[in-house]
Design an enzyme around this catalytic site. Structure first.
Site, mmCIF file in Angstrom:
data_model
loop_
_atom_site.group_PDB
_atom_site.id
_atom_site.type_symbol
_atom_site.label_atom_id
_atom_site.label_comp_id
_atom_site.label_asym_id
_atom_site.label_seq_id
_atom_site.Cartn_x
_atom_site.Cartn_y
_atom_site.Cartn_z
ATOM 1 N N ASP A 12 1.195 -1.183 -0.065
ATOM 2 C CA ASP A 12 -0.023 0.419 -0.120
ATOM 3 C C ASP A 12 1.168 1.434 0.216
ATOM 4 O OD1 ASP A 12 0.605 -0.081 2.958
ATOM 5 O OD2 ASP A 12 -0.991 -0.752 2.922
ATOM 6 N N ASP B 224 -8.071 -3.494 14.248
ATOM 7 C CA ASP B 224 -9.642 -3.391 13.720
ATOM 8 C C ASP B 224 -9.959 -4.741 12.720
ATOM 9 O OD1 ASP B 224 -8.663 -2.604 11.575
ATOM 10 O OD2 ASP B 224 -9.843 -0.490 11.614
ATOM 11 N N HIS C 167 -8.063 -4.969 10.204
ATOM 12 C CA HIS C 167 -7.339 -4.589 8.836
ATOM 13 C C HIS C 167 -6.343 -5.478 8.014
ATOM 14 C CE1 HIS C 167 -4.842 -1.386 10.554
ATOM 15 N NE2 HIS C 167 -4.475 -1.565 9.464
ATOM 16 N N GLU D 227 -9.507 -1.816 5.187
ATOM 17 C CA GLU D 227 -10.061 -1.939 6.819
ATOM 18 C C GLU D 227 -11.792 -1.921 6.719
ATOM 19 O OE1 GLU D 227 -9.154 0.140 8.283
ATOM 20 O OE2 GLU D 227 -8.454 1.891 8.388
#
Length: 259
Positions: A66, A135, A137, A142
């Protein structure tokens, strides 16, 4: 999926380095790199093996997961800069063979399509290293990301921006958007290796490994992969219901079976 519970980040790093070293025996290996704190022990070990043992990356090609949108490539917190600083500048890997999405591209949609096509043209990723967010990801996919998504523009959650604020002067400087390999893109790698350390990752690890396959926890997509390995320390493993079984399976692992 194989879950390996380790005593320390350094032990995890050695295992991950072993997996990379096996891939580097291929004539034209394609390796997937991740940034953040989770891969650092593995990167330190790979640098040591290159320096002390002559492990060569000269024939490899690398792809990053990314990149932030809007940060110049020369910005110290762009992932292109981070991976050079933390790993590739210390290896014999030609910088021209280290690829990342271009977060400064004028046409971000076209850039994402170009990046997926480049990975495919290289023959696909042999080993993709992954971290996991609190979370759930992976990359910057996400929660509620499509399980079949391709490389694309994503909006970061406020929690992710706050988690990454430690690398910037303030959370206000953390970009809101990123380009990230999608879950479908990540799944095409031949071996997925996820690394997690610390109690703050324990709930996300449990959801990814033992919870339902769900967009709510993007890392649960590893359950669909034919060759996924999860390396965790004791703290990150603390919420796993089947930890005793994972230890039992590792203790009785056939000698011929690799990670």
């Amino acid at each position: 999926m194989e879950v390996v519970i380790c005593e320390s980040a350094e032990e995890i790093g050695r295992h991950v380095a072993d997996a990379y070293e096996a891939v580097l025996r291929l004539p034209a290996p394609v390796i997937g790199l991740a940034t953040g704190s989770s891969p650092l022990a593995a990167y330190h070990e790979l640098i040591r093996r290159h320096r002390d043992d002559g492990l060569s990356f000269a024939h490899a090609t690398a792809y990053l997961l990314d990149e932030y949108v809007g940060l110049p490539a020369a910005h110290p917190e762009s992932y292109a800069a981070v991976i050079r600083r933390e790993l590739t500048d210390h290896l014999d890997l030609d910088p021209a063979r280290v690829h990342s999405p271009r977060g400064e591209a004028d046409d971000l949609v076209a850039e994402c399509a170009r990046y997926d096509a480049a990975i495919a043209a290289s023959g696909g990723v042999d080993l993709q290293l992954l971290g996991i967010g609190t979370d759930g990801h992976v990359g910057f996919n996400e929660p509620m990301s499509s399980l079949s998504s391709r490389t694309r523009l994503k909006t970061l959650t406020q929690q992710t921006r706050e988690d990454n604020a430690r690398f910037f002067a303030s959370v206000d400087e953390v970009p809101t958007h990123v380009l990230t390999q999608g879950l479908g893109t990540i799944l095409e790698a031949r071996h997925l290796v996820l690394v997690a350390t610390g109690e703050d990752k324990a709930e996300a690890v449990a959801a990814a490994v033992e919870g339902p396959l769900s967009a709510r926890c993007p890392a649960s997509i590893l359950q669909w992969h034919p060759h996924a390995t999860v390396f965790v320390d004791e703290a990150a493993a603390s919420r796993l219901d089947f930890a005793a079984y994972y230890r039992h399976a590792l203790a009785h692992k056939p000698a011929w079976q690799r990670f």
